[in-house]
Motif scaffolding. Structure first.
Motif, PDB file in Angstrom:
ATOM      1  N   UNK A 274      22.989  16.347  45.233  1.00  0.00           N
ATOM      2  CA  UNK A 274      23.072  14.968  44.735  1.00  0.00           C
ATOM      3  C   UNK A 274      21.993  14.766  43.687  1.00  0.00           C
ATOM      4  N   UNK A 275      22.270  13.846  42.763  1.00  0.00           N
ATOM      5  CA  UNK A 275      21.304  13.546  41.696  1.00  0.00           C
ATOM      6  C   UNK A 275      20.673  12.179  41.928  1.00  0.00           C
ATOM      7  N   UNK A 276      19.376  12.085  41.692  1.00  0.00           N
ATOM      8  CA  UNK A 276      18.700  10.787  41.723  1.00  0.00           C
ATOM      9  C   UNK A 276      19.126  10.038  40.464  1.00  0.00           C
ATOM     10  N   UNK A 277      19.862   8.936  40.658  1.00  0.00           N
ATOM     11  CA  UNK A 277      20.408   8.219  39.498  1.00  0.00           C
ATOM     12  C   UNK A 277      19.687   6.890  39.235  1.00  0.00           C
ATOM     13  N   UNK A 278      18.812   6.465  40.157  1.00  0.00           N
ATOM     14  CA  UNK A 278      18.055   5.231  39.902  1.00  0.00           C
ATOM     15  C   UNK A 278      16.756   5.248  40.692  1.00  0.00           C
ATOM     16  N   UNK A 279      15.694   4.810  40.009  1.00  0.00           N
ATOM     17  CA  UNK A 279      14.408   4.594  40.695  1.00  0.00           C
ATOM     18  C   UNK A 279      13.904   3.194  40.334  1.00  0.00           C
ATOM     19  N   UNK A 280      14.856   2.336  39.951  1.00  0.00           N
ATOM     20  CA  UNK A 280      14.485   1.027  39.397  1.00  0.00           C
ATOM     21  C   UNK A 280      13.820   0.123  40.431  1.00  0.00           C
ATOM     22  N   UNK A 288      23.442   9.870  44.056  1.00  0.00           N
ATOM     23  CA  UNK A 288      24.870   9.644  43.769  1.00  0.00           C
ATOM     24  C   UNK A 288      25.796  10.131  44.886  1.00  0.00           C
ATOM     25  N   UNK A 289      25.232  10.422  46.059  1.00  0.00           N
ATOM     26  CA  UNK A 289      26.059  10.798  47.212  1.00  0.00           C
ATOM     27  C   UNK A 289      26.043   9.633  48.191  1.00  0.00           C
ATOM     28  N   UNK A 290      27.101   8.818  48.142  1.00  0.00           N
ATOM     29  CA  UNK A 290      27.181   7.665  49.028  1.00  0.00           C
ATOM     30  C   UNK A 290      28.102   7.939  50.206  1.00  0.00           C
ATOM     31  N   UNK A 291      28.698   6.850  50.714  1.00  0.00           N
ATOM     32  CA  UNK A 291      29.545   6.979  51.905  1.00  0.00           C
ATOM     33  C   UNK A 291      30.778   7.835  51.631  1.00  0.00           C
ATOM     34  N   UNK A 292      31.234   7.876  50.354  1.00  0.00           N
ATOM     35  CA  UNK A 292      32.408   8.696  50.044  1.00  0.00           C
ATOM     36  C   UNK A 292      32.046  10.171  49.874  1.00  0.00           C
ATOM     37  N   UNK A 293      30.798  10.495  50.099  1.00  0.00           N
ATOM     38  CA  UNK A 293      30.378  11.900  50.118  1.00  0.00           C
ATOM     39  C   UNK A 293      29.766  12.255  51.473  1.00  0.00           C
ATOM     40  N   UNK A 294      28.915  11.369  51.981  1.00  0.00           N
ATOM     41  CA  UNK A 294      28.160  11.681  53.215  1.00  0.00           C
ATOM     42  C   UNK A 294      28.789  11.094  54.468  1.00  0.00           C
ATOM     43  N   UNK A 295      29.719  10.150  54.301  1.00  0.00           N
ATOM     44  CA  UNK A 295      30.306   9.347  55.382  1.00  0.00           C
ATOM     45  C   UNK A 295      29.251   8.375  55.938  1.00  0.00           C
ATOM     46  N   UNK A 296      29.698   7.560  56.900  1.00  0.00           N
ATOM     47  CA  UNK A 296      28.754   6.659  57.563  1.00  0.00           C
ATOM     48  C   UNK A 296      28.449   7.140  58.978  1.00  0.00           C
ATOM     49  N   UNK A 297      28.785   8.386  59.255  1.00  0.00           N
ATOM     50  CA  UNK A 297      28.552   8.946  60.586  1.00  0.00           C
ATOM     51  C   UNK A 297      27.062   8.977  60.901  1.00  0.00           C
ATOM     52  N   UNK A 298      26.658   8.307  61.964  1.00  0.00           N
ATOM     53  CA  UNK A 298      25.245   8.365  62.348  1.00  0.00           C
ATOM     54  C   UNK A 298      25.114   8.093  63.848  1.00  0.00           C
ATOM     55  N   UNK A 299      24.875   9.137  64.647  1.00  0.00           N
ATOM     56  CA  UNK A 299      24.657   8.897  66.069  1.00  0.00           C
ATOM     57  C   UNK A 299      23.345   8.141  66.267  1.00  0.00           C
ATOM     58  N   UNK A 300      23.202   7.466  67.408  1.00  0.00           N
ATOM     59  CA  UNK A 300      22.020   6.600  67.541  1.00  0.00           C
ATOM     60  C   UNK A 300      20.721   7.395  67.710  1.00  0.00           C
ATOM     61  N   UNK A 301      20.810   8.713  67.905  1.00  0.00           N
ATOM     62  CA  UNK A 301      19.568   9.495  68.007  1.00  0.00           C
ATOM     63  C   UNK A 301      19.090  10.027  66.653  1.00  0.00           C
ATOM     64  N   UNK A 302      19.827   9.764  65.582  1.00  0.00           N
ATOM     65  CA  UNK A 302      19.349  10.179  64.261  1.00  0.00           C
ATOM     66  C   UNK A 302      19.016   8.961  63.428  1.00  0.00           C
ATOM     67  N   UNK A 303      18.073   9.119  62.550  1.00  0.00           N
ATOM     68  CA  UNK A 303      17.746   8.055  61.608  1.00  0.00           C
ATOM     69  C   UNK A 303      18.220   8.497  60.234  1.00  0.00           C
ATOM     70  N   UNK A 336      12.230  12.757  41.523  1.00  0.00           N
ATOM     71  CA  UNK A 336      12.183  12.056  40.234  1.00  0.00           C
ATOM     72  C   UNK A 336      13.586  11.689  39.764  1.00  0.00           C
ATOM     73  N   UNK A 337      13.634  10.707  38.893  1.00  0.00           N
ATOM     74  CA  UNK A 337      14.901  10.321  38.263  1.00  0.00           C
ATOM     75  C   UNK A 337      15.522  11.564  37.604  1.00  0.00           C
ATOM     76  N   UNK A 338      16.804  11.806  37.889  1.00  0.00           N
ATOM     77  CA  UNK A 338      17.496  12.959  37.306  1.00  0.00           C
ATOM     78  C   UNK A 338      17.380  14.235  38.117  1.00  0.00           C
ATOM     79  N   UNK A 339      16.508  14.232  39.109  1.00  0.00           N
ATOM     80  CA  UNK A 339      16.343  15.449  39.926  1.00  0.00           C
ATOM     81  C   UNK A 339      17.570  15.670  40.825  1.00  0.00           C
TER      82      UNK A 339
END
Ligand SMILES: Cc1ncc(COP(=O)(O)O)c(C=O)c1O
Length: 379
Positions: A274-280, A288-303, A336-339
């Motif tokens: 994934x690319x850092x696209x904003x540090x504003x 740039x990896x949101x829910x349509x890449x990572x899903x919203x799967x999160x068990x309660x033992x992970x942060x 950093x931005x762009x990394x």
């Protein structure tokens, strides 16, 4: 188990696959060397116990990865849908168990009949009701060959499967409908409640399968297949009457598996570039990896919705369709931005299904772009 705001224990230890340079992001990357090592490790461990491995291929939906599992000694594959079975069969895989109570009506009846008609394919299908069995028997129709079925038993997961004590009754009813009942299966999904649930879930699988297999025998049905499994319970359930294990997630690994101790820290073959696209906005970066890449799967033992191994203090706090907000505490190192950063997803199976293809690598070198063949084949 965790303190809010702190990285989840065990999870920062992940040694991620190396990313090739210059990827167009977000990209799904799978390290084939790690896949092969994972395939061999569990295959060898089960072989030493005299138990077969029939991996669940819903994890990766890739004919090429299924072939790596078969080359490492898998006895056949498991799928979760007729669509996955069709794709794997079209890819030349000839021994497939649909570990799901397929409700064979309408188009599904016709598709099941077409798969069943293939004499070059050893197909078996799950069931957990007499009504479901009636529909499987009807779908086989005039083929002259009974459909091979495996009765699902609930080991305490509370999802599907009949109570172990009722196995003889259901298996007998399916046999009387003309089905070929070849055994029983469980999925110890309650192992995912936390690391301290794994041993109990594995023991539940073994004991409920033992009861069920005995009741089949008492009903005059030989339980040739006594099939257990999930990745966390794969080794502990490979005992007693169990003849095969259906782990799936073990092949790619993910953050949940490492947290549960079911994958070694260097056994995670999957990463998102994934690319850092904003540090504003202060205190965070956005990738740039949101829910349509990572899903919203999160068990309660992970942060967090994934982890950034190179930035252990960072937390993927919020996801939107195409953004993920990564909280970076004051004073910590931040990208950093762009990394381009490596993200380890929480749950690999759903992540893979969001991608048409993956970048296949070996030690950071691209070896190809391989299709997620059964992507979207959820029916
Ligand atoms: C019926 C069945 N068998 C096997 C598996 C594989 O388990 P795991 O994903 O833990 O490897 C699953 C996963 O959900 C499943 O539902």
């Amino acid at each position: 188990v965790t303190t809010p705001g702190a990285p989840a224990p065990g999870v920062t230890a992940i040694e991620p696959p190396a990313l090739p340079a210059g990827l167009d992001t977000p990209a799904l990357v799978i390290d084939i060397g790690i896949v092969e090592a994972n395939a061999r490790r569990l295959g060898d461990q089960l072989r030493a116990r005299g138990v077969a491995l029939r991996p669940h291929t819903k994890t990766h939906k890739s004919v090429a990865l299924a072939r790596i599992q078969l080359a490492a000694g898998a006895a056949g594959i498991t799928v979760g849908t007729l669509g996955e079975a069709e794709v794997m069969a079209a890819g030349g895989i000839d021994d497939i168990f649909v570990a799901y109570p397929v409700w064979a009506v309408g188009p599904k009846a016709a598709r099941l009949a077409a798969l069943h008609a293939r004499t070059d394919l050893a197909l078996s299908v799950g069931f957990d009701s007499v009504a479901g069995a009636e529909r499987l028997a009807a779908a086989a129709g005039s083929s002259g060959r009974p459909v091979r079925v495996v009765l699902e038993i609930d080991p305490g997961n509370g999802r599907t499967g009949v109570a172990p004590a009722r196995a003889g009754q259901f298996a007998g009813a399916a046999r009387d409908l003309g089905l070929d009942v070849i055994g029983v299966f469980t999925h110890g999904g309650h192992a995912y409640r936390g690391a301290d649930a794994i041993a109990g879930a594995a023991a539940d699988e073994v004991s409920s399968l033992a009861v069920a297999a005995d009741l089949l025998l008492a009903a005059g049905i030989e339980p040739q297949v006594v099939s257990a499994g999930s990745t966390p319970t794969a080794l502990a359930a490979a005992t007693g009457p169990v003849t095969e294990i259906r782990a799936g997630t073990y092949l790619l690994g993910d953050r949940i598996q490492v947290f549960l101790g079911a994958s070694p820290p260097d056994g995670v073959a999957i990463a998102i570039a994934a690319t850092v696209i904003s540090t504003a906005v202060d205190g965070q970066v956005v990738i740039d990896a949101g829910a349509k890449t990572l899903t919203k799967d999160m068990p309660d033992y992970l942060i967090g919705f994934g982890s950034l191994p190179a930035y252990p203090d960072a937390t993927i706090e919020r996801v939107f369709d195409y953004h993920a907000v990564v909280r970076t505490p004051e004073g910590s190192r931040r990208p950093a931005l762009g990394e381009v950063v490596t993200v380890i997803p929480n749950h690999c199976c759903v992540v893979v299904d969001l991608h048409d293809e993956f970048v296949a690598t070996r030690a950071g070198e691209i070896v190809g772009r391989w299709p997620v063949d059964a992507r979207g084949r959820s029916r």
